[in-house]
Motif scaffolding. Structure first.
Motif, short mmCIF file in Angstrom:
data_model
loop_
_atom_site.label_atom_id
_atom_site.label_comp_id
_atom_site.label_asym_id
_atom_site.label_seq_id
_atom_site.Cartn_x
_atom_site.Cartn_y
_atom_site.Cartn_z
N UNK A 467 43.67 44.23 50.10
CA UNK A 467 43.96 42.91 50.65
C UNK A 467 45.40 42.88 51.10
N UNK A 468 45.61 42.71 52.41
CA UNK A 468 46.98 42.67 52.97
C UNK A 468 47.81 43.86 52.51
N UNK A 469 47.22 45.04 52.57
CA UNK A 469 47.94 46.26 52.25
C UNK A 469 48.03 46.60 50.78
N UNK A 470 47.58 45.70 49.91
CA UNK A 470 47.68 45.92 48.47
C UNK A 470 46.31 46.28 47.91
N UNK A 471 46.27 47.31 47.06
CA UNK A 471 45.01 47.71 46.43
C UNK A 471 44.71 46.73 45.31
N UNK A 472 43.75 45.83 45.57
CA UNK A 472 43.43 44.79 44.59
C UNK A 472 42.64 45.35 43.42
N UNK A 473 41.75 46.30 43.68
CA UNK A 473 40.97 46.92 42.62
C UNK A 473 40.29 48.15 43.18
N UNK A 474 39.76 48.98 42.29
CA UNK A 474 39.08 50.20 42.74
C UNK A 474 38.05 50.60 41.70
N UNK A 475 37.13 51.44 42.14
CA UNK A 475 36.14 51.99 41.22
C UNK A 475 35.81 53.41 41.64
N UNK A 476 35.35 54.20 40.66
CA UNK A 476 34.89 55.55 40.92
C UNK A 476 33.60 55.74 40.16
N UNK A 477 32.53 55.99 40.89
CA UNK A 477 31.23 56.16 40.25
C UNK A 477 31.27 57.29 39.23
N UNK A 478 30.76 57.02 38.05
CA UNK A 478 30.71 58.01 36.98
C UNK A 478 31.74 57.78 35.90
N UNK A 479 32.83 57.05 36.23
CA UNK A 479 33.83 56.73 35.21
C UNK A 479 33.38 55.52 34.39
N UNK A 480 33.65 55.56 33.10
CA UNK A 480 33.27 54.45 32.24
C UNK A 480 34.40 54.13 31.27
N UNK A 481 34.37 52.89 30.74
CA UNK A 481 35.31 52.48 29.69
C UNK A 481 36.75 52.58 30.13
N UNK A 482 37.61 53.11 29.22
CA UNK A 482 39.05 53.14 29.47
C UNK A 482 39.43 54.09 30.59
N UNK A 483 38.49 54.95 31.03
CA UNK A 483 38.79 55.87 32.12
C UNK A 483 38.87 55.14 33.46
N UNK A 484 38.31 53.94 33.54
CA UNK A 484 38.36 53.16 34.76
C UNK A 484 39.74 52.54 34.89
N UNK A 485 40.45 52.76 36.00
CA UNK A 485 41.81 52.22 36.13
C UNK A 485 41.88 50.71 35.97
N UNK A 486 40.81 50.02 36.30
CA UNK A 486 40.81 48.55 36.21
C UNK A 486 39.94 48.08 35.05
N UNK A 487 39.95 48.81 33.94
CA UNK A 487 39.07 48.46 32.82
C UNK A 487 39.43 47.13 32.18
N UNK A 488 40.66 46.65 32.42
CA UNK A 488 41.07 45.37 31.86
C UNK A 488 40.33 44.20 32.53
N UNK A 489 39.82 44.39 33.74
CA UNK A 489 39.17 43.29 34.45
C UNK A 489 37.89 42.81 33.74
N UNK A 490 37.00 43.70 33.29
CA UNK A 490 35.85 43.20 32.52
C UNK A 490 36.27 42.48 31.24
N UNK A 491 37.35 42.95 30.61
CA UNK A 491 37.77 42.29 29.37
C UNK A 491 38.31 40.88 29.63
N UNK A 492 38.76 40.61 30.84
CA UNK A 492 39.15 39.25 31.19
C UNK A 492 37.94 38.31 31.19
N UNK A 493 36.74 38.89 31.23
CA UNK A 493 35.53 38.10 31.12
C UNK A 493 34.95 38.12 29.72
#
Length: 586
Positions: A467-493
């Motif tokens: 969004x406007x040049x900034x990486x808002x979030x990302x995913x990589x298929x096969x990664x789970x749990x703390x290996x996901x760079x944005x793992x804090x986002x699910x915990x916000x829910x």
């Protein structure tokens, strides 16, 4: 001279108000592209009407005290500034009450609210232009000189408000400080402006040189330059935001560079006239340089963050980069209005020229933001603006120079087309897409009035929302749990839902890729509302498998609105309110 200092300080305060008005409006009624457009329409439209009305009122005056009248206008602007906070608090309450019963009336409430809060000061700011013209005649100086000083002050005001006053003092104290400047300027003008100025139509006709352009042609020129300048501001701002990854900094830097160029242009008008430079040739060069510089602006993201060890050096670098590239075309564009104002000696004609220029600026920004950017992108929008200006310049240029200028224009267009960087097709403007996040392909992209949003895939396999040049979030298929760079986002829910003993109604502000919203849904509330400012974010949700199709669940309801405005307007009582945050380094 006192009049020069007064118009300089007045310009500084005026653009500081522009920054404050936009911020206050977004806080009170919600941030959105259409809200920004309405704010621009009210402020620029008010300034246009103010110039036209004041010019008409002064047209037959034989005796005036222009400096005293200028002081009254500045004093009114300052008083309105002191009341700004109260006005917006009242508007907030009215908006909340009406939205609960008639939400479809929100645009009308928005328009009425900002018209009431900003209409009077905008009218007064516009009305100062014909008054400045009379003051210039009384003190035997050039209106282009005073207009240039006013614009240079505006450039300083844009930077001071964004980088000094608001960060150090806050919005309220900054408003009071700016209001104090208006009141001081107004008081000084009232004290110094006791001398009357006698005018007559006969003296105007005998002392004034014949204008170089007939009034209809002059109106065409100010319309084209006003339209093109604001269309370019919108398109350049979209590119600079992505390159600098900062909306506020990009806007302040671009605005300051534009105003500095316009101010310098006005100061150079007497010299250019003395050297008999043809206005048409100058306009043609403005269009040519716009075309030639667009490929450079497309690539700002490639150099924006190189070799910048401190924030001060970074902002300084951004400023000089921007001024170096857009300064020359904006300088040449900015010559037309003060040039034509200097040739007129009647307040009514000053008001007409300025008012027409302000109205064309509204049309240029709205056309660029709502029609051209979504349809053809920022680069081609800049091309069209450049071609419009170049064509107008060719129309006005001496016949013996048209072939050369037309050839240069064609060459500049060829350069712009040949060097187009492929933004939106083969690349995305972002300095963050490096290393293992280097771009492989663009999956989907949208360029609109409020943001440029893209979903891209990196060579390493990461899928990213940019969004406007900034990486808002990302995913990589096969990664789970703390290996996901944005793992804090699910915990916000998950976290707030687990802390509540019986969460039935939940609200998620900002959808992003839907990871937080999906986490809330998995805790099984009875209803889940999701609010986001941009509808295109929802349309890209299917590209991210981590949200598990959360938008397809019947308990989920999405709303396109500013989150702060939604919380204030809604009557729903939620058990849990959370949001999907941007990464910590945003």
């Amino acid at each position: 001279m006192a009049i020069q200092l007064l118009v300089l300080l007045s310009g500084c305060a005026a653009l500081s108000w522009e920054v404050i008005w936009q911020l206050k409006t977004s806080l009170a009624l919600g941030a959105s592209a259409w809200g920004t457009a309405l704010t621009l329409a009210v402020t620029m439209g008010g300034m246009s009407v103010g110039a036209l009305v004041m010019g008409h009122a002064l047209r037959n005056k034989t005796t005036t005290k222009p400096l005293r009248l200028y002081g009254i206008l500045e004093f009114i602007v300052g008083i309105c500034g002191l009341l700004l906070g109260t006005a917006f608090r009242i508007i907030e309450k009215i908006d909340t009450q009406i939205y609960s019963t008639a939400p479809e009336s929100a645009p009308a409430i928005y328009l009425a609210g900002i018209t009431v809060a900003l209409g009077i000061p905008a009218l007064c700011l516009g009305a100062t232009l014909p008054v400045i013209g009379l003051a210039a005649r009384q003190y035997r100086t050039s209106i282009s000189l005073l207009y240039g000083l006013n614009t240079l002050g505006a450039a300083a005001g844009a930077l001071l408000a964004a980088f000094l006053l608001i960060p150090l003092l806050g919005v309220t104290a900054a408003s009071y400080t700016i209001a104090a400047v208006n009141i001081i300027v107004g008081s000084a003008a009232l004290i110094l402006g006791g001398d009357s100025f006698i005018t007559s139509k006969e003296s105007e006709e005998t002392s004034a040189a014949r204008p170089s352009l007939a009034m209809p042609v002059a109106l065409l020129v100010v319309f084209v330059t006003g339209f093109a300048t604001f269309a370019l501001e919108v398109s350049w701002f979209r590119s600079l935001t992505s390159a600098f990854r900062s909306t506020t900094d990009a806007f302040a830097i671009m605005l300051a560079c534009v105003l500095l160029s316009l101010g310098l242009a006005a100061r150079f008008v007497p010299l250019l006239k003395k050297n008999k430079a043809p206005l048409g040739v100058l306009l043609a060069w403005a269009g040519i340089l716009t075309l030639a510089m667009t490929p450079v602006i497309e690539r700002f993201d490639l150099i924006a963050y190189q070799f910048t060890p401190t924030p001060f050096l970074l902002f300084t670098k951004w400023f000089f980069m921007t001024f170096y590239v857009i300064g020359a075309p904006v300088f040449l564009l900015g010559i037309a209005l003060p040039w034509l104002l200097d040739e007129q000696h009647n307040p009514r004609k000053w008001g007409i020229l300025y008012g027409f220029n302000a109205l064309s600026a509204i049309l240029g920004s709205l056309c660029a933001g709502w029609l051209l950017l979504p349809a053809i992108g920022f680069a081609k929008t800049a091309w069209l603006a450049g071609l419009l200006v170049a064509g107008t310049g060719l129309f006005l240029a001496p016949a013996n120079k048209r072939i050369v200028l037309a050839s240069l224009g064609i060459m500049a267009l060829i350069v712009a087309v040949f060097l187009e960087s492929g933004v939106g097709k083969t690349r995305v403007q972002s300095s963050a897409l490096t290393g293992n996040l280097k771009l492989a392909k663009i999956l989907r992209t949208y360029e609109g009035p409020d943001a440029t949003i893209s979903v891209v895939e990196a060579e390493s396999g990461f899928k990213m929302l940019v969004i406007n040049g900034f990486i808002a979030t990302l995913q990589l298929d096969g990664l789970e749990g703390d290996l996901i760079p944005t793992h804090y986002m699910p915990w916000m829910g998950h976290m707030p839902m687990l802390l509540h003993p019986d969460p039935q109604k939940a609200l998620v502000i900002a959808f992003g890729t839907g990871q937080t919203a999906n986490a809330v849904r998995r805790e099984k509330p009875q209803s889940l509302d999701i609010v986001d400012l941009n509808a295109k974010v929802f349309s890209m949700a299917d590209l991210f498998t981590m949200n598990e199709g959360v938008l397809d669940d019947p308990i989920v309801h999405k709303t396109i609105m500013d989150g702060r405005a939604y919380i204030r307007r809604t009557n729903t009582i939620y058990d849990v309110i959370t949001l999907e945050p941007m990464p910590p380094n945003f």
